[in-house]
Design a protein around this motif. Structure first.
Motif, PDB file in Angstrom:
ATOM      1  N   GLY A 178      -2.431   9.445  -3.976  1.00  0.00           N
ATOM      2  CA  GLY A 178      -3.385  10.410  -3.447  1.00  0.00           C
ATOM      3  C   GLY A 178      -4.804  10.177  -3.940  1.00  0.00           C
ATOM      4  O   GLY A 178      -5.582  11.112  -4.060  1.00  0.00           O
ATOM      5  N   TYR A 232      -7.332   8.721  -2.432  1.00  0.00           N
ATOM      6  CA  TYR A 232      -8.112   8.288  -1.273  1.00  0.00           C
ATOM      7  C   TYR A 232      -9.598   8.220  -1.620  1.00  0.00           C
ATOM      8  O   TYR A 232     -10.119   9.074  -2.307  1.00  0.00           O
ATOM      9  CB  TYR A 232      -7.903   9.248  -0.102  1.00  0.00           C
ATOM     10  CG  TYR A 232      -6.469   9.294   0.350  1.00  0.00           C
ATOM     11  CD1 TYR A 232      -5.954   8.304   1.175  1.00  0.00           C
ATOM     12  CD2 TYR A 232      -5.624  10.307  -0.089  1.00  0.00           C
ATOM     13  CE1 TYR A 232      -4.640   8.332   1.576  1.00  0.00           C
ATOM     14  CE2 TYR A 232      -4.292  10.344   0.321  1.00  0.00           C
ATOM     15  CZ  TYR A 232      -3.817   9.351   1.149  1.00  0.00           C
ATOM     16  OH  TYR A 232      -2.508   9.384   1.543  1.00  0.00           O
ATOM     17  N   LYS A 256      -2.940   5.617  -1.512  1.00  0.00           N
ATOM     18  CA  LYS A 256      -2.010   6.391  -0.699  1.00  0.00           C
ATOM     19  C   LYS A 256      -0.899   7.007  -1.536  1.00  0.00           C
ATOM     20  O   LYS A 256      -0.679   8.201  -1.489  1.00  0.00           O
ATOM     21  CB  LYS A 256      -1.452   5.507   0.400  1.00  0.00           C
ATOM     22  CG  LYS A 256      -2.540   5.086   1.385  1.00  0.00           C
ATOM     23  CD  LYS A 256      -2.127   3.874   2.182  1.00  0.00           C
ATOM     24  CE  LYS A 256      -3.242   3.367   3.045  1.00  0.00           C
ATOM     25  NZ  LYS A 256      -4.264   2.634   2.323  1.00  0.00           N
ATOM     26  N   ASN A 257      -0.196   6.196  -2.314  1.00  0.00           N
ATOM     27  CA  ASN A 257       0.966   6.746  -3.016  1.00  0.00           C
ATOM     28  C   ASN A 257       0.613   7.545  -4.266  1.00  0.00           C
ATOM     29  O   ASN A 257       1.483   8.157  -4.872  1.00  0.00           O
ATOM     30  CB  ASN A 257       2.014   5.674  -3.307  1.00  0.00           C
ATOM     31  CG  ASN A 257       1.548   4.593  -4.238  1.00  0.00           C
ATOM     32  OD1 ASN A 257       0.495   4.693  -4.868  1.00  0.00           O
ATOM     33  ND2 ASN A 257       2.330   3.541  -4.337  1.00  0.00           N
ATOM     34  N   ALA A 306       0.814  -1.216   0.000  1.00  0.00           N
ATOM     35  CA  ALA A 306       0.000   0.000   0.000  1.00  0.00           C
ATOM     36  C   ALA A 306       0.849   1.270   0.000  1.00  0.00           C
ATOM     37  O   ALA A 306       0.433   2.291  -0.514  1.00  0.00           O
ATOM     38  CB  ALA A 306      -0.937   0.005   1.208  1.00  0.00           C
ATOM     39  N   TYR A 307       2.037   1.196   0.573  1.00  0.00           N
ATOM     40  CA  TYR A 307       2.868   2.394   0.715  1.00  0.00           C
ATOM     41  C   TYR A 307       4.138   2.325  -0.132  1.00  0.00           C
ATOM     42  O   TYR A 307       5.126   2.964   0.200  1.00  0.00           O
ATOM     43  CB  TYR A 307       3.231   2.608   2.183  1.00  0.00           C
ATOM     44  CG  TYR A 307       2.043   2.965   3.026  1.00  0.00           C
ATOM     45  CD1 TYR A 307       1.613   4.281   3.119  1.00  0.00           C
ATOM     46  CD2 TYR A 307       1.343   1.989   3.717  1.00  0.00           C
ATOM     47  CE1 TYR A 307       0.516   4.621   3.893  1.00  0.00           C
ATOM     48  CE2 TYR A 307       0.244   2.318   4.487  1.00  0.00           C
ATOM     49  CZ  TYR A 307      -0.166   3.628   4.577  1.00  0.00           C
ATOM     50  OH  TYR A 307      -1.255   3.953   5.334  1.00  0.00           O
ATOM     51  N   SER A 345      -2.106  -0.841  -3.442  1.00  0.00           N
ATOM     52  CA  SER A 345      -3.125   0.196  -3.380  1.00  0.00           C
ATOM     53  C   SER A 345      -2.501   1.480  -3.895  1.00  0.00           C
ATOM     54  O   SER A 345      -1.387   1.815  -3.525  1.00  0.00           O
ATOM     55  CB  SER A 345      -3.596   0.406  -1.941  1.00  0.00           C
ATOM     56  OG  SER A 345      -4.371   1.570  -1.862  1.00  0.00           O
TER      57      SER A 345
END
Length: 136
Positions: free
Chosen positions: A52, A54, A49-50, A15-16, A46
């Protein structure tokens, strides 16, 4: 080696990706190491997050299969599960992510911004640590 020995299925949550070091490739080191050792991980990515995005439910499940026939069989099972959960997933976030990832100019801009964000996060963590240690 322990994962092979125990017959475990590796699963990575990316995710990150890019936030740890500011470098997408560097943050994928452990995943590549597993594949190089002959393991076949599942990888959840995902872009919320990286990138933006959301609230856009934008991501992917990647499965490293040992053979083409295993990939086909796995895809068949994944489609059954996906169909049971939803029939029409949101598209906007996926379209944005696709455009950024496939356009060299946009991808370069995104990678530069990701590196900046990673640097900012690191600086904030270091400042917090400094302040906490100063109070001890």
């Amino acid at each position: 080696d322990l994962i092979k020995e125990k017959g475990l299925q590796p699963f990575f949550d990316n995710a990150y990706q890019g936030f740890a070091s500011g470098d997408l490739d560097a943050d994928a080191y452990s995943l590549r190491m597993f594949v190089k050792k002959g393991l076949h991980p599942f990888v959840a990515c995902s872009f919320a997050k990286n990138m933006g995005l959301y609230g856009e439910r934008c991501g992917a499940l990647h499965i490293v299969a040992p053979t083409g026939s295993a990939a086909t069989a796995t895809l068949s099972q994944i489609k059954i599960e996906a169909r049971a959960m939803y029939s029409n997933p949101p598209q906007f976030g996926a379209q944005v992510a696709h455009k950024v990832m496939t356009n060299p100019e946009l991808r370069t801009m995104w990678e530069v911004e990701l590196k900046e964000m990673s640097g900012r996060i690191k600086a904030m963590r270091e400042a917090l640590r400094y302040r906490l240690e100063a109070k001890l």
